[in-house]
Design an enzyme around this catalytic site. Structure first.
Site, PDB file in Angstrom:
ATOM      1  N   SER A   1       0.795  -1.218   0.000  1.00  0.00           N
ATOM      2  CA  SER A   1       0.000   0.000   0.000  1.00  0.00           C
ATOM      3  C   SER A   1       0.833   1.276   0.000  1.00  0.00           C
ATOM      4  O   SER A   1       0.295   2.364  -0.106  1.00  0.00           O
ATOM      5  CB  SER A   1      -0.939   0.015   1.208  1.00  0.00           C
ATOM      6  OG  SER A   1      -0.184  -0.107   2.394  1.00  0.00           O
TER       7      SER A   1
ATOM      8  N   HIS B   1       1.713   4.017   6.905  1.00  0.00           N
ATOM      9  CA  HIS B   1       1.105   4.896   5.899  1.00  0.00           C
ATOM     10  C   HIS B   1       1.524   6.341   6.100  1.00  0.00           C
ATOM     11  O   HIS B   1       2.175   6.689   7.074  1.00  0.00           O
ATOM     12  CB  HIS B   1      -0.435   4.786   5.966  1.00  0.00           C
ATOM     13  CG  HIS B   1      -0.964   3.537   5.325  1.00  0.00           C
ATOM     14  ND1 HIS B   1      -2.274   3.144   5.433  1.00  0.00           N
ATOM     15  CD2 HIS B   1      -0.374   2.593   4.553  1.00  0.00           C
ATOM     16  CE1 HIS B   1      -2.449   2.017   4.763  1.00  0.00           C
ATOM     17  NE2 HIS B   1      -1.306   1.662   4.231  1.00  0.00           N
TER      18      HIS B   1
ATOM     19  N   ASP C   1      -7.527   5.945   5.199  1.00  0.00           N
ATOM     20  CA  ASP C   1      -7.561   4.761   6.053  1.00  0.00           C
ATOM     21  C   ASP C   1      -8.783   4.662   6.954  1.00  0.00           C
ATOM     22  O   ASP C   1      -8.837   3.777   7.794  1.00  0.00           O
ATOM     23  CB  ASP C   1      -6.302   4.738   6.929  1.00  0.00           C
ATOM     24  CG  ASP C   1      -5.061   4.450   6.119  1.00  0.00           C
ATOM     25  OD1 ASP C   1      -3.958   4.708   6.622  1.00  0.00           O
ATOM     26  OD2 ASP C   1      -5.197   3.960   4.974  1.00  0.00           O
TER      27      ASP C   1
END
Lengths: 176, 184
Positions: free
Chosen positions: A53, A93, A119
């Site tokens: 990701s 992230h 998210d």
């Protein structure tokens, strides 16, 4: 077999020494890990990227070095590693939005570079923002590919036990 | 108690050869009814055990009081552990010095203090020569003798240690510095 005749010659002290040797190797690894925890301020100073990701910044299998100094404020654009309540696995992230109060309390929103949406779908039901306490650390450096070993060992636990078992056996049997 | 089967090793393994020779020299000296002194080894065991205990304390404390509350205890444990490792290294270099046997020759009458015999050995990496050093400490006097032998002289082609060949070498070394006071 020669190995066993070698072992049978050991007296009680030497057997204890072999076991101690093994324990010391494990202790050294443990102490280095705890030492890293203490110097970086992070409960998990080295993490492996588990998903794609964050491509092309990080690929699956990259090893990340984290620091978690309270004095450093989190800023938008930085890559953070955080944990969601109820989930064991930390997420790596980028911070895309940040709200900060005068007293230093922050709330931020994260999104994986390679994901279509932010998210919020990953957060706990009812949670809309990530807070400072959820953060495990900020990525400060990385080594590519090395983490693949950890991923393999987690996907195939038998491999992990086999490798660790063989290493342990080797240390226990080998004299000096 | 002692295994009387001849020691057999992998003839290409230098470390096994050195250990086998150490064990044989130890056996030769102890056959003279000297009493082995474990003080040197025990000290090392104590240092190592303490280090492992320190690591266990750190592990347990962090488990019961997760980071960051465990920070002070962890710092203490990590610092102690590495200090102990340093101590162990110093101990190995200044006290142990390749010694693998400390034995006491007891006075049969019991009046005089023990004579202390020390055996140490070295073997340079990738070198076929084994050096054995015997030291005897008799009251205030200290005498040393050593020999260097090629491993090929005491091991046969199958890697079996020829104790009958090695023991006289060790005894010769021993007798060259044994105290002259005893009846010859």
């Amino acid at each position: 077999m020669d190995i066993f005749s070698d072992l049978r010659r050991l007296n009680k002290r030497q057997v204890y020494f072999q076991v101690l040797n093994f324990a010391m190797i494990i202790s050294s690894a443990l102490m280095i890990w705890k030492g890293l925890m203490v110097t970086t301020g992070s409960e998990s100073p080295i993490v492996v990227v588990l998903s794609g990701s964050m491509e092309p910044a990080f690929y699956r299998g990259d090893l990340l070095f984290l620091t978690n100094y309270r004095a450093d404020p989190v800023r938008a654009g930085e890559i953070v590693v955080f944990k969601i309540e109820g989930r064991e696995i930390p997420i790596v992230h980028r911070v895309i939005k940040l709200h900060e109060k005068a007293d230093g309390k922050v709330k931020f929103l994260t999104k994986g570079d390679n994901n279509e949406v932010d998210d919020r779908g990953l957060y706990k039901p009812g949670q809309l923002w990530v807070e400072r306490d959820h953060v495990v650390g900020r990525a400060r450096g990385f080594v590519p590919y090395v983490g693949i070993v950890t991923i393999l060992m987690n996907d195939y636990p038998k491999l992990k036990y086999a490798v660790l078992g063989l290493l342990g056996l080797f240390v226990l049997i080998h004299r000096e | 108690m002692e295994e009387d089967k001849p020691i057999k090793i992998d003839k290409w393994d230098q470390n096994a050869a050195r250990i086998a020779l150490d064990d044989a020299a130890k056996k030769a000296i102890l056959e003279l009814d000297y009493v082995e002194n474990f003080h040197l080894i025990d000290t090392r065991l104590v240092i190592c055990t303490t280090a492992v205990l320190v690591a266990l304390v750190a592990l347990l404390w962090d488990f019961l009081y997760p980071f960051p509350e465990s920070r002070p205890v962890l710092i203490l444990c990590v610092v102690s552990y590495f200090l102990l490792m340093g101590l162990l290294t110093l101990y190995a270099n200044f006290c142990e010095k390749n010694i693998f046997l400390v034995a006491h020759q007891k006075d049969p009458v019991g009046t005089e203090p023990d004579i202390v015999w020390t055996l140490a050995s070295t073997m340079i990496r990738f070198d076929k020569n084994y050096t054995l050093t015997v030291t005897v400490k008799d009251n205030s006097e200290q005498r040393t003798a050593s020999f260097t032998k090629c491993v090929g002289e005491v091991f046969d082609e199958n890697g079996v240690l020829l104790f009958e060949k090695f023991q006289p070498m060790v005894m010769g070394l021993h007798n060259s510095i044994v105290s002259g006071k005893k009846a010859q």
